[in-house]
Motif scaffolding. Structure first.
Motif, PDB file in Angstrom:
ATOM      1  N   VAL A  73       0.777  -1.137   0.008  1.00 28.36           N
ATOM      2  CA  VAL A  73       0.058  -0.023   0.126  1.00 28.36           C
ATOM      3  C   VAL A  73       0.775   1.296   0.000  1.00 28.36           C
ATOM      4  O   VAL A  73       2.015   1.180   0.592  1.00 28.36           O
ATOM      5  CB  VAL A  73      -0.947   0.027   1.212  1.00 28.36           C
ATOM      6  N   VAL A  74       0.397   2.255  -0.550  1.00 29.99           N
ATOM      7  CA  VAL A  74       1.144   3.742  -0.523  1.00 29.99           C
ATOM      8  C   VAL A  74      -0.036   4.615   0.279  1.00 29.99           C
ATOM      9  O   VAL A  74      -1.100   4.864  -0.042  1.00 29.99           O
ATOM     10  CB  VAL A  74       1.562   4.006  -1.788  1.00 29.99           C
ATOM     11  N   ILE A  75       0.498   5.198   1.518  1.00 27.02           N
ATOM     12  CA  ILE A  75      -0.318   6.092   2.013  1.00 27.02           C
ATOM     13  C   ILE A  75       0.108   7.394   1.856  1.00 27.02           C
ATOM     14  O   ILE A  75       1.437   7.777   1.668  1.00 27.02           O
ATOM     15  CB  ILE A  75       0.206   5.778   3.666  1.00 27.02           C
ATOM     16  N   THR A  76      -0.855   8.199   1.425  1.00 28.40           N
ATOM     17  CA  THR A  76      -0.343   9.852   1.109  1.00 28.40           C
ATOM     18  C   THR A  76      -1.170  10.770   1.907  1.00 28.40           C
ATOM     19  O   THR A  76      -2.059  10.508   2.694  1.00 28.40           O
ATOM     20  CB  THR A  76      -1.001   9.864  -0.320  1.00 28.40           C
ATOM     21  N   GLU A  81      12.703   5.881   8.551  1.00 23.71           N
ATOM     22  CA  GLU A  81      13.604   5.992   7.374  1.00 23.71           C
ATOM     23  C   GLU A  81      13.100   4.640   6.507  1.00 23.71           C
ATOM     24  O   GLU A  81      12.698   3.585   6.756  1.00 23.71           O
ATOM     25  CB  GLU A  81      15.001   5.910   7.749  1.00 23.71           C
ATOM     26  N   ILE A  82      13.672   4.631   5.360  1.00 26.31           N
ATOM     27  CA  ILE A  82      13.670   3.685   4.438  1.00 26.31           C
ATOM     28  C   ILE A  82      14.090   2.651   4.905  1.00 26.31           C
ATOM     29  O   ILE A  82      15.332   2.233   5.452  1.00 26.31           O
ATOM     30  CB  ILE A  82      14.088   3.841   3.000  1.00 26.31           C
ATOM     31  N   GLY A  83      13.460   1.149   4.993  1.00 27.00           N
ATOM     32  CA  GLY A  83      14.051   0.042   5.345  1.00 27.00           C
ATOM     33  C   GLY A  83      13.567  -0.278   7.086  1.00 27.00           C
ATOM     34  O   GLY A  83      13.723  -1.483   7.408  1.00 27.00           O
ATOM     35  N   ASP A  84      13.159   0.674   7.641  1.00 28.52           N
ATOM     36  CA  ASP A  84      12.843   0.482   8.967  1.00 28.52           C
ATOM     37  C   ASP A  84      11.508  -0.052   9.174  1.00 28.52           C
ATOM     38  O   ASP A  84      10.406   0.422   8.121  1.00 28.52           O
ATOM     39  CB  ASP A  84      12.899   2.035   9.625  1.00 28.52           C
ATOM     40  N   VAL A  85      11.208  -0.910  10.142  1.00 23.92           N
ATOM     41  CA  VAL A  85       9.866  -1.272  10.582  1.00 23.92           C
ATOM     42  C   VAL A  85       8.804  -0.189  11.098  1.00 23.92           C
ATOM     43  O   VAL A  85       9.449   0.860  11.904  1.00 23.92           O
ATOM     44  CB  VAL A  85       9.977  -2.277  11.329  1.00 23.92           C
ATOM     45  N   ILE A  86       7.771  -0.435  11.197  1.00 16.07           N
ATOM     46  CA  ILE A  86       6.723   0.665  11.559  1.00 16.07           C
ATOM     47  C   ILE A  86       6.882   0.775  13.089  1.00 16.07           C
ATOM     48  O   ILE A  86       6.953  -0.337  13.609  1.00 16.07           O
ATOM     49  CB  ILE A  86       5.046   0.200  11.250  1.00 16.07           C
ATOM     50  N   PRO A  87       7.058   1.860  13.658  1.00 13.76           N
ATOM     51  CA  PRO A  87       6.932   1.938  15.171  1.00 13.76           C
ATOM     52  C   PRO A  87       5.906   1.573  15.730  1.00 13.76           C
ATOM     53  O   PRO A  87       4.751   1.472  14.969  1.00 13.76           O
ATOM     54  CB  PRO A  87       7.230   3.618  15.407  1.00 13.76           C
ATOM     55  N   GLU A  88       5.716   0.986  16.984  1.00 11.97           N
ATOM     56  CA  GLU A  88       4.628   0.352  17.749  1.00 11.97           C
ATOM     57  C   GLU A  88       3.577   1.197  18.017  1.00 11.97           C
ATOM     58  O   GLU A  88       2.458   0.647  17.615  1.00 11.97           O
ATOM     59  CB  GLU A  88       5.106  -0.038  19.136  1.00 11.97           C
ATOM     60  N   GLN A  89       3.801   2.564  17.970  1.00  7.01           N
ATOM     61  CA  GLN A  89       2.584   3.171  18.145  1.00  7.01           C
ATOM     62  C   GLN A  89       1.702   3.761  17.051  1.00  7.01           C
ATOM     63  O   GLN A  89       0.572   3.971  16.912  1.00  7.01           O
ATOM     64  CB  GLN A  89       2.918   4.709  18.696  1.00  7.01           C
ATOM     65  N   PHE A  90       2.233   3.179  15.530  1.00  2.09           N
ATOM     66  CA  PHE A  90       1.515   3.268  14.544  1.00  2.09           C
ATOM     67  C   PHE A  90       0.963   1.752  14.118  1.00  2.09           C
ATOM     68  O   PHE A  90       0.540   1.676  12.905  1.00  2.09           O
ATOM     69  CB  PHE A  90       2.171   3.653  13.336  1.00  2.09           C
ATOM     70  N   TYR A  91       1.178   0.862  14.899  1.00  4.03           N
ATOM     71  CA  TYR A  91       0.734  -0.572  14.596  1.00  4.03           C
ATOM     72  C   TYR A  91      -0.748  -0.693  14.077  1.00  4.03           C
ATOM     73  O   TYR A  91      -1.376  -1.120  13.266  1.00  4.03           O
ATOM     74  CB  TYR A  91       0.893  -1.592  15.623  1.00  4.03           C
ATOM     75  N   GLN A  92      -1.558   0.106  15.191  1.00  2.86           N
ATOM     76  CA  GLN A  92      -3.120  -0.081  14.956  1.00  2.86           C
ATOM     77  C   GLN A  92      -3.505   0.423  13.556  1.00  2.86           C
ATOM     78  O   GLN A  92      -4.130  -0.198  12.728  1.00  2.86           O
ATOM     79  CB  GLN A  92      -3.797   0.518  15.847  1.00  2.86           C
ATOM     80  N   ALA A  93      -2.935   1.873  13.372  1.00  4.76           N
ATOM     81  CA  ALA A  93      -3.269   2.575  12.083  1.00  4.76           C
ATOM     82  C   ALA A  93      -3.042   1.829  10.951  1.00  4.76           C
ATOM     83  O   ALA A  93      -3.670   1.915   9.911  1.00  4.76           O
ATOM     84  CB  ALA A  93      -2.916   4.038  12.197  1.00  4.76           C
ATOM     85  N   VAL A  94      -1.826   1.278  10.864  1.00  4.53           N
ATOM     86  CA  VAL A  94      -1.225   0.581   9.823  1.00  4.53           C
ATOM     87  C   VAL A  94      -1.867  -0.820   9.472  1.00  4.53           C
ATOM     88  O   VAL A  94      -2.215  -1.102   8.448  1.00  4.53           O
ATOM     89  CB  VAL A  94       0.334   0.539   9.740  1.00  4.53           C
TER      90      VAL A  94
END
Length: 360
Positions: free
Chosen positions: A271-274, A333-346
């Motif tokens: 997905v691409v989030i804009t 940054e590119i290659g990093d996993v999503i931080p925990e605080q954004f798990y729900q939204a993603v």
């Protein structure tokens, strides 16, 4: 105004800065280091006289043996090519054995004196042919320079100082010297040998004492000649860092290559989030590579537009979420996993995307 400009140029060219490590290294490679030749001479002479004291009897016996063999055996040989060759070879071997101790110690002492002053240094740069070395104008400048005058005064002072010491030793033994007429040749030679060695050691110690001051002067003169102007330092720094224009071109080329690599990953995104127009974040979830979704591309403005275009061309779903896109762009940054605080939204967005894929 013009006068002020000239003054600034003058001060910019004045050598007031200490030499940089790079210049020191460059000059060292050319063989230009701070050293005192007097230290080399003093250390060499001191060790040679010590060897004469220690091995004097050995050298004397060797010389006597050679002379005895010469006048008791060689003198009766017929003069032929073979006998002359044999005499020369044997004489050279005997002289080599006699002089071997003093020559070995002389080499070691000379190397040690240089190592103590500037460490190990091997370079053939001073041996290279240079027309400047035979330039008569430059030669005349060196002859009539302040440095040449200082060297002349140093030499004169050394002659006076060492000459006074040797004369004092001779004066101490003047009475014994007058009585040599009553002694045999062996005793006379022994006296002159002891006196000569004593004068040599005393003179060498005096020269070693003077060489400390000479080294201090050579060090001062070397540092003075090594000084750089502010402009020299700037030019060197520019050469080390590289031309700013070239550096900017290299960085631009690297940025373009990184962008191309990033764009090649966009078709693999889930997905691409804009934002929708200013930000674009391409996200992928692969259990084999990471435990959480990770970012494979991101950009703003024109780069964001390219990401959206590549995603559209490869049927990658685009989801508009202004706050999430902005927040992810700022903290990841590119290659990093999503931080925990954004798990729900993603996770909600990925679930929505997977539902659309199944419907399609």
């Amino acid at each position: 105004m013009q006068l002020l400009k000239l003054d600034l140029q003058f001060f910019a060219g004045e050598k007031t800065e200490k030499a940089t490590p790079k210049k020191r290294e460059d000059e060292r490679k050319k063989g230009k280091v701070a050293k005192s030749q007097d230290i080399n001479t003093a250390v060499l002479l001191l060790f040679c006289f010590i060897i004469l004291i220690v091995f004097g009897s050995f050298m004397k016996n060797g010389m006597l043996t050679m002379f005895h063999h010469t006048f008791t055996e060689y003198i009766y040989w017929d003069v032929t090519f073979e006998t002359v060759q044999q005499v020369l070879v044997e004489a050279l071997i005997q002289m080599g054995q006699i002089l071997a101790p003093i020559m070995t110690i002389a080499i070691i002492a000379g190397a040690a004196a240089n190592l103590a002053q500037f460490g190990f240094l091997f370079t053939a740069e001073p041996l290279k042919f240079d027309l400047k070395k035979i330039d008569p104008i430059q030669g005349a400048k060196r002859i009539f320079s302040i440095r040449a005058l200082v060297e002349l005064l140093k030499s004169f002072f050394k002659i006076v100082f060492i000459g006074t010491i040797t004369f004092f030793i001779i004066w101490l033994y003047k009475d014994d010297m007058m009585m040599l007429a009553l002694k045999n040749a062996e005793d006379a030679l022994a006296f002159f040998g002891r006196t000569t060695v004593m004068m040599g050691i005393a003179s060498t110690l005096a020269l070693l004492f003077l060489s400390v001051f000479d080294y201090a002067y050579q060090r001062y003169d070397f540092e003075k000649n090594m000084k750089m102007s502010k402009q020299d330092v700037k030019d060197e720094h520019k050469n080390i860092e590289g031309d700013p224009l070239i550096k900017s071109r290299i960085k631009e080329k690297q940025r373009q290559m990184a962008t191309r690599r990033m764009m090649s990953e966009v078709p693999q995104a889930d997905v691409v989030i804009t934002n929708p127009t200013h930000y674009a974040i391409a996200i992928k979830y692969d259990e084999e590579k990471a435990d959480a979704p990770y970012v494979i591309a991101k950009g703003t403005d024109q780069l964001a537009l390219k990401i959206r275009e590549v995603a559209k061309a490869h049927d990658v779903i685009t989801v508009e979420n202004k706050p999430l896109a902005r927040s992810l762009y700022d903290v990841i940054e590119i290659g990093d996993v999503i931080p925990e605080q954004f798990y729900q939204a993603v996770a909600e967005i990925l679930a929505y995307v997977y539902r659309l894929d199944k419907q399609l």
